[in-house]
Design a protein around this motif. Structure first.
Motif, PDB file in Angstrom:
ATOM      1  N   MET A 269      76.187  29.364  11.549  1.00 12.85           N
ATOM      2  CA  MET A 269      75.543  30.059  10.463  1.00 12.85           C
ATOM      3  C   MET A 269      75.394  31.423  10.948  1.00 12.85           C
ATOM      4  N   ALA A 270      74.880  31.614  12.282  1.00 13.97           N
ATOM      5  CA  ALA A 270      74.514  32.613  12.968  1.00 13.97           C
ATOM      6  C   ALA A 270      75.537  33.687  12.835  1.00 13.97           C
ATOM      7  N   LEU A 271      76.992  33.438  13.483  1.00  8.25           N
ATOM      8  CA  LEU A 271      77.946  34.051  13.455  1.00  8.25           C
ATOM      9  C   LEU A 271      78.449  34.467  12.180  1.00  8.25           C
ATOM     10  N   LEU A 272      78.366  33.801  11.246  1.00  3.92           N
ATOM     11  CA  LEU A 272      78.648  34.056   9.908  1.00  3.92           C
ATOM     12  C   LEU A 272      78.057  35.184   9.371  1.00  3.92           C
ATOM     13  N   LYS A 273      76.642  35.136   9.586  1.00  8.35           N
ATOM     14  CA  LYS A 273      75.684  36.298   9.211  1.00  8.35           C
ATOM     15  C   LYS A 273      75.929  37.476   9.900  1.00  8.35           C
ATOM     16  N   ARG A 274      76.384  37.387  11.221  1.00  6.52           N
ATOM     17  CA  ARG A 274      76.576  38.614  11.892  1.00  6.52           C
ATOM     18  C   ARG A 274      77.853  39.323  11.426  1.00  6.52           C
ATOM     19  N   GLU A 275      78.941  38.378  11.284  1.00 12.45           N
ATOM     20  CA  GLU A 275      79.987  39.046  10.702  1.00 12.45           C
ATOM     21  C   GLU A 275      80.187  39.603   9.307  1.00 12.45           C
ATOM     22  N   ALA A 276      79.110  39.002   8.329  1.00 13.44           N
ATOM     23  CA  ALA A 276      78.877  39.495   7.203  1.00 13.44           C
ATOM     24  C   ALA A 276      78.123  40.958   7.177  1.00 13.44           C
ATOM     25  N   ALA A 277      77.039  40.914   7.965  1.00 11.72           N
ATOM     26  CA  ALA A 277      76.423  42.115   8.100  1.00 11.72           C
ATOM     27  C   ALA A 277      77.433  43.416   8.830  1.00 11.72           C
ATOM     28  N   ASP A 278      78.062  43.154   9.944  1.00  7.31           N
ATOM     29  CA  ASP A 278      78.905  43.906  10.280  1.00  7.31           C
ATOM     30  C   ASP A 278      80.150  44.351   9.240  1.00  7.31           C
ATOM     31  N   SER A 279      80.690  43.460   8.428  1.00  6.84           N
ATOM     32  CA  SER A 279      81.364  44.070   7.530  1.00  6.84           C
ATOM     33  C   SER A 279      80.925  44.802   6.565  1.00  6.84           C
ATOM     34  N   LEU A 280      79.704  44.718   6.071  1.00  7.44           N
ATOM     35  CA  LEU A 280      78.838  45.302   5.059  1.00  7.44           C
ATOM     36  C   LEU A 280      78.316  46.532   5.769  1.00  7.44           C
ATOM     37  N   ALA A 281      78.216  46.866   7.015  1.00  8.60           N
ATOM     38  CA  ALA A 281      77.834  48.013   7.694  1.00  8.60           C
ATOM     39  C   ALA A 281      78.990  48.911   7.701  1.00  8.60           C
ATOM     40  N   ALA A 282      80.137  48.312   7.811  1.00 11.23           N
ATOM     41  CA  ALA A 282      81.435  49.246   8.159  1.00 11.23           C
ATOM     42  C   ALA A 282      81.770  49.776   6.548  1.00 11.23           C
ATOM     43  N   LEU A 283      81.543  48.998   5.610  1.00 12.61           N
ATOM     44  CA  LEU A 283      82.103  49.146   4.389  1.00 12.61           C
ATOM     45  C   LEU A 283      81.054  50.348   3.901  1.00 12.61           C
ATOM     46  N   GLY A 284      79.926  50.082   3.898  1.00  9.03           N
ATOM     47  CA  GLY A 284      78.842  50.991   3.565  1.00  9.03           C
ATOM     48  C   GLY A 284      78.809  52.374   4.074  1.00  9.03           C
ATOM     49  N   ALA A 285      79.322  52.318   5.762  1.00 11.03           N
ATOM     50  CA  ALA A 285      79.429  53.713   6.245  1.00 11.03           C
ATOM     51  C   ALA A 285      80.949  54.403   5.565  1.00 11.03           C
ATOM     52  N   ALA A 286      81.793  53.434   5.375  1.00 11.70           N
ATOM     53  CA  ALA A 286      82.957  54.496   4.773  1.00 11.70           C
ATOM     54  C   ALA A 286      82.503  54.881   3.412  1.00 11.70           C
TER      55      ALA A 286
ATOM     56  N   ASP B 168      77.577  52.734  -5.638  1.00  9.82           N
ATOM     57  CA  ASP B 168      78.103  51.401  -4.739  1.00  9.82           C
ATOM     58  C   ASP B 168      77.678  51.621  -3.318  1.00  9.82           C
ATOM     59  N   GLN B 169      77.212  52.837  -2.744  1.00 10.86           N
ATOM     60  CA  GLN B 169      76.585  52.907  -1.331  1.00 10.86           C
ATOM     61  C   GLN B 169      75.312  52.508  -1.529  1.00 10.86           C
ATOM     62  N   VAL B 170      74.532  52.325  -2.368  1.00  8.45           N
ATOM     63  CA  VAL B 170      73.171  51.997  -2.240  1.00  8.45           C
ATOM     64  C   VAL B 170      73.300  50.314  -2.581  1.00  8.45           C
ATOM     65  N   ARG B 171      73.933  49.883  -3.157  1.00 12.75           N
ATOM     66  CA  ARG B 171      74.361  48.285  -3.457  1.00 12.75           C
ATOM     67  C   ARG B 171      74.745  47.987  -2.009  1.00 12.75           C
ATOM     68  N   LEU B 172      75.720  48.452  -1.470  1.00 14.92           N
ATOM     69  CA  LEU B 172      76.179  47.830  -0.185  1.00 14.92           C
ATOM     70  C   LEU B 172      75.279  47.716   0.896  1.00 14.92           C
ATOM     71  N   PHE B 173      74.339  49.387   0.895  1.00  9.98           N
ATOM     72  CA  PHE B 173      73.442  48.969   2.097  1.00  9.98           C
ATOM     73  C   PHE B 173      72.149  47.988   1.762  1.00  9.98           C
ATOM     74  N   ASP B 174      72.007  47.861   0.490  1.00 10.89           N
ATOM     75  CA  ASP B 174      70.804  46.800   0.111  1.00 10.89           C
ATOM     76  C   ASP B 174      71.286  45.402   0.438  1.00 10.89           C
ATOM     77  N   ALA B 175      72.554  45.312   0.175  1.00 11.96           N
ATOM     78  CA  ALA B 175      73.197  43.812   0.303  1.00 11.96           C
ATOM     79  C   ALA B 175      73.037  43.550   2.102  1.00 11.96           C
ATOM     80  N   MET B 176      73.569  44.736   2.792  1.00 11.14           N
ATOM     81  CA  MET B 176      73.522  44.439   4.133  1.00 11.14           C
ATOM     82  C   MET B 176      71.746  44.290   4.847  1.00 11.14           C
ATOM     83  N   ALA B 177      71.034  44.935   4.042  1.00 10.80           N
ATOM     84  CA  ALA B 177      69.484  44.655   4.583  1.00 10.80           C
ATOM     85  C   ALA B 177      69.091  43.393   4.079  1.00 10.80           C
TER      86      ALA B 177
END
Length: 211
Positions: A90-107, A149-158
């Motif tokens: 579960m911890a790895l799934l959380k980390r992978e999801a946060a990393d993907s959201l961070a990359a998409l949010g940065a883009a 969309d950017q705001v939604r992505l960073f809210d989801a990442m947080a």
């Protein structure tokens, strides 16, 4: 043709052999055309094993793909929802999801900033009479969509970062007597996710010209 990176290839093949020795033995499914998201029908097996990785190999080797390519994100087949849930903690799934959201949010942030610069430049042109107000309104609306969309992505990442998850894989947190029902539920969730992706693809696909 010989690989231009022999050391990298040999190291990749060594990792593959090591992974095969560490991973539980499982039958490889027959080759089939690659799809966007593959849903293994693990829930249809007669008896579900208590081992969460017994019937879910981490990677499927194909004849046309060299072993080292299995570790390349650009070459390997996408990890399915079922395989990720059954083989990752579960911890790895959380980390992978946060990393993907961070990359998409940065883009999205980069594109949004570029849209804002375009809006400011076009506003100056409108003030000089070199552009129309309609063009400025259209570009401003496009910028607003990217910003939302950017705001939604960073809210989801947080939200994902703040989420507390227990240690261990999913089936380790489920009563062994409920493993079969849990796998069936997981299969239905994976199928629903795949259906949503296919609907999105068809929605964005250009319509065929009428005969």
């Amino acid at each position: 043709m010989q690989s231009p990176f022999p050391l990298r290839r040999r190291f990749g093949e060594f990792l593959v052999r090591l992974g095969h020795r560490l991973a539980p033995a499982a039958e490889s499914p027959p080759d089939r055309p690659a799809v966007l998201v593959k849903v293994p029908l693990s829930s249809q097996s007669g008896g579900a094993s208590a081992d969460p990785m017994a019937s879910q190999p981490l990677a499927e080797s194909r004849v046309s793909v060299p072993p080292a390519a299995l570790f390349s994100p650009a070459s390997r087949e996408p990890l399915t929802v079922e395989a990720a849930v059954l083989s990752r903690s579960m911890a790895l799934l959380k980390r992978e999801a946060a990393d993907s959201l961070a990359a998409l949010g940065a883009a999205h942030a980069l594109v949004t900033s570029a849209r804002l610069s375009q809006v400011q430049h076009l506003r100056e042109q409108v003030e000089r009479g070199a552009a129309t107000g309609d063009a400025l309104a259209a570009l401003a609306a496009d910028y607003q969509g990217w910003q939302n969309d950017q705001v939604r992505l960073f809210d989801a990442m947080a939200l994902v970062i703040r989420m507390s998850v227990p240690s261990g894989t999913t089936l380790e947190l489920v009563d062994p007597q409920l493993h079969e029902q849990a796998r069936a539920h997981l299969a239905s969730l994976s199928a629903e996710y795949q259906r949503g992706l296919l609907l999105e693809q068809f929605r964005d696909a250009p319509s065929a010209p009428e005969a």
